[in-house]
Scaffold this active site. Structure first.
Site, PDB file in Angstrom:
ATOM      1  N   SER A  66       0.816  -1.216   0.000  1.00  8.55           N
ATOM      2  CA  SER A  66       0.000   0.000   0.000  1.00  8.55           C
ATOM      3  C   SER A  66       0.850   1.266   0.000  1.00  8.55           C
ATOM      4  O   SER A  66       2.020   1.259   0.382  1.00  8.55           O
ATOM      5  CB  SER A  66      -0.908   0.023   1.224  1.00  8.55           C
TER       6      SER A  66
HETATM    7  N1  SAH Z   1      -0.811  -4.910   4.023  1.00  6.98           N
HETATM    8  C1  SAH Z   1      -0.085  -5.282   2.834  1.00  6.98           C
HETATM    9  C2  SAH Z   1      -0.877  -4.948   1.593  1.00  6.98           C
HETATM   10  C3  SAH Z   1      -1.028  -6.145   0.753  1.00  6.98           C
HETATM   11  S1  SAH Z   1      -2.232  -6.059  -0.525  1.00  6.98           S
HETATM   12  C4  SAH Z   1       1.309  -4.695   2.845  1.00  6.98           C
HETATM   13  O1  SAH Z   1       1.643  -3.957   3.784  1.00  6.98           O
HETATM   14  O2  SAH Z   1       2.091  -5.009   1.955  1.00  6.98           O
HETATM   15  C5  SAH Z   1      -3.507  -7.096   0.137  1.00  6.98           C
HETATM   16  C6  SAH Z   1      -3.172  -8.528   0.378  1.00  6.98           C
HETATM   17  O3  SAH Z   1      -4.376  -9.175   0.786  1.00  6.98           O
HETATM   18  C7  SAH Z   1      -2.670  -9.328  -0.817  1.00  6.98           C
HETATM   19  O4  SAH Z   1      -1.393  -9.816  -0.551  1.00  6.98           O
HETATM   20  C8  SAH Z   1      -3.693 -10.461  -0.978  1.00  6.98           C
HETATM   21  O5  SAH Z   1      -3.106 -11.702  -1.350  1.00  6.98           O
HETATM   22  C9  SAH Z   1      -4.270 -10.541   0.411  1.00  6.98           C
HETATM   23  N2  SAH Z   1      -5.588 -11.177   0.516  1.00  6.98           N
HETATM   24  C10 SAH Z   1      -6.667 -11.079  -0.305  1.00  6.98           C
HETATM   25  N3  SAH Z   1      -7.682 -11.833   0.158  1.00  6.98           N
HETATM   26  C11 SAH Z   1      -7.248 -12.417   1.306  1.00  6.98           C
HETATM   27  C12 SAH Z   1      -7.829 -13.309   2.244  1.00  6.98           C
HETATM   28  N4  SAH Z   1      -9.076 -13.765   2.117  1.00  6.98           N
HETATM   29  N5  SAH Z   1      -7.086 -13.703   3.304  1.00  6.98           N
HETATM   30  C13 SAH Z   1      -5.815 -13.278   3.475  1.00  6.98           C
HETATM   31  N6  SAH Z   1      -5.199 -12.432   2.611  1.00  6.98           N
HETATM   32  C14 SAH Z   1      -5.909 -12.001   1.546  1.00  6.98           C
END
Ligand code: SAH
Length: 221
Positions: A66
């Site tokens: 993000s």
């Molecule tokens: N907080 C992260 C942002 C990652 S983007 C950072 O600091 O880098 C969002 C993430 O949510 C992705 O990696 C995606 O794989 C994950 N995601 C999507 N659906 C999900 C679920 N049901 N359970 C766990 N992770 C999930």
């Protein structure tokens, strides 16, 4: 000037803090936690020279880390205290979890892509943050063994707040998450669980990758 290993210099950090402040991030503890967390270690080598710009960047498995100002706004809205047990759903690169680790007692982070979960755990351990547990799985189910949580942050967008997560939020607890359809406008909201029910507060429009059900094929245990 970008240093050879991607570590930021003072100027880059000052610019990042400026961007955070412009977006309303004023809490000194949040600003400090972001300043102390080396974002260049959470992005692929190819993007290291852009790690301190206020932009989202691609990470493995087609996901994104993000934008720092969104991380700041979400962390500030979550208002974690040193006594809090926090759940993060969508751990991705591990960057947000590392920041939460500096502000809370314990962080539990779930990521549906096993490869991302493994890498996030390694990066967090390399920073000597020992209060974070990362697991691969479907975060919409929460982490029942560790519930209830004082704070829950979801960093992928669902149409509605997942019911199981709301159930795992302690009374008096706060949950911050983006809601809305994946290709449409989503809103960042803060939900407070009060004795009278759930209190909703809209923070700002955002764009996140969708919360997907289950785990990817090939990742199943
Ligand atoms: N907080 C992260 C942002 C990652 S983007 C950072 O600091 O880098 C969002 C993430 O949510 C992705 O990696 C995606 O794989 C994950 N995601 C999507 N659906 C999900 C679920 N049901 N359970 C766990 N992770 C999930």
């Amino acid at each position: 000037m970008i240093q050879a290993d991607g570590a930021p210099d003072r100027e880059q950090l000052m610019q990042l803090v400026f961007a955070l402040r412009q977006n309303g991030v004023r809490d000194p503890r949040v600003l400090d936690a972001i300043e102390k967390t080396p974002r260049h270690l959470f992005v692929d080598r190819a993007f290291r020279d852009r790690a301190y710009e206020d932009i989202p960047l691609p990470i493995a498995c087609g996901q994104t880390i993000s934008q720092p100002s969104v991380v700041g706004v979400m962390t500030q809205a979550l208002a974690p205290t040193p006594r809090c047990k926090v759940l993060e759903v969508g751990c991705g690169s591990g960057y947000q979890a590392a920041i939460l680790a500096r502000l809370a007692r314990r962080v539990y982070a779930i990521e549906r892509h096993r490869a991302l979960a493994r890498q996030a755990a390694e990066r967090i351990a390399a920073l000597d943050l020992s209060n974070v547990s990362v697991k691969a799985g479907d975060g919409a189910l929460g982490w029942p063994e560790q519930a209830p949580f004082d704070r829950i942050m979801v960093t992928c967008a669902a149409e509605d707040p997942p019911a199981l997560l709301l159930r795992q939020l302690r009374e008096g607890g706060i949950m911050v998450l983006p809601v809305g359809q994946s290709d449409d406008v989503q809103h960042l909201i803060r939900i407070t669980k009060t004795p009278q029910g759930l209190d909703y507060h809209e923070l700002m429009p955002v764009r996140f990758v969708p919360l997907l059900e289950g785990v990817p094929e090939g990742d199943a245990p």
